[in-house]
Design an enzyme around this catalytic site. Sequence first.
Site, short mmCIF file in Angstrom:
data_model
loop_
_atom_site.label_atom_id
_atom_site.label_comp_id
_atom_site.label_asym_id
_atom_site.label_seq_id
_atom_site.Cartn_x
_atom_site.Cartn_y
_atom_site.Cartn_z
N ASP A 1 0.80 -1.22 0.00
CA ASP A 1 0.00 0.00 0.00
C ASP A 1 0.83 1.28 0.00
OD1 ASP A 1 0.84 0.26 2.72
OD2 ASP A 1 -0.90 -0.88 3.39
N ARG B 1 1.29 6.92 0.28
CA ARG B 1 0.54 5.90 1.03
C ARG B 1 -0.88 5.89 0.50
NH1 ARG B 1 -2.38 2.71 3.38
NH2 ARG B 1 -2.02 1.80 5.43
N THR C 1 -2.44 -3.26 3.86
CA THR C 1 -1.94 -4.58 3.44
C THR C 1 -1.02 -5.12 4.52
OG1 THR C 1 -0.10 -3.59 2.23
CG2 THR C 1 -2.12 -4.00 0.98
N GLU D 1 2.02 -6.26 6.83
CA GLU D 1 3.36 -5.70 7.07
C GLU D 1 4.42 -6.77 6.79
OE1 GLU D 1 3.63 -2.51 7.58
OE2 GLU D 1 1.45 -2.31 7.72
N ARG E 1 4.26 11.10 4.34
CA ARG E 1 3.92 10.47 3.06
C ARG E 1 2.68 11.15 2.48
NH1 ARG E 1 3.51 4.36 5.31
NH2 ARG E 1 2.03 5.48 6.60
#
Length: 135
Positions: free
Chosen positions: A13, A27, A33, A35, A71
């Site tokens: 992701d 992001r 999703t 890790e 992000r």
Amino acid sequence: MARPRVTDIIDGDTIDVDINGVGYRVRYIGVNTPESDESCYDDATDANANLVAGQTVTLVRDSSNTDRFGRLLRYVYVGNVFVNAQLVQDGWAEAVEYPPDTANADQFHQLETQAARSNIGCHPTGIFDDGSDVR
């Protein structure tokens, strides 16, 4: 202004893009999703790469510009493919709401329910099982 081009796949992701020679980490909004230490991480990352690696993308902002890590928070499109939604539809991502960026939350939840019912993508691993039953 040049359109963003994907330069790296961080995980399922998150991507890096180049916009006019400047790199940005992006992001995906509304999805999550696995890790790196969780099952199905490699599969979800590969699914993301298959959709966006090396592609020119369209980035669409919701309410927030960036997250606490700096992000860019965006909905990502490759042509007519809505990448955030496609990852959920194919079972590689789960729908997660991070207010105030929830414009597509209902769509993502519907897609997740369908993917879970079909037991596709990462769903067979149980990684997205939060204890709630899918009806």
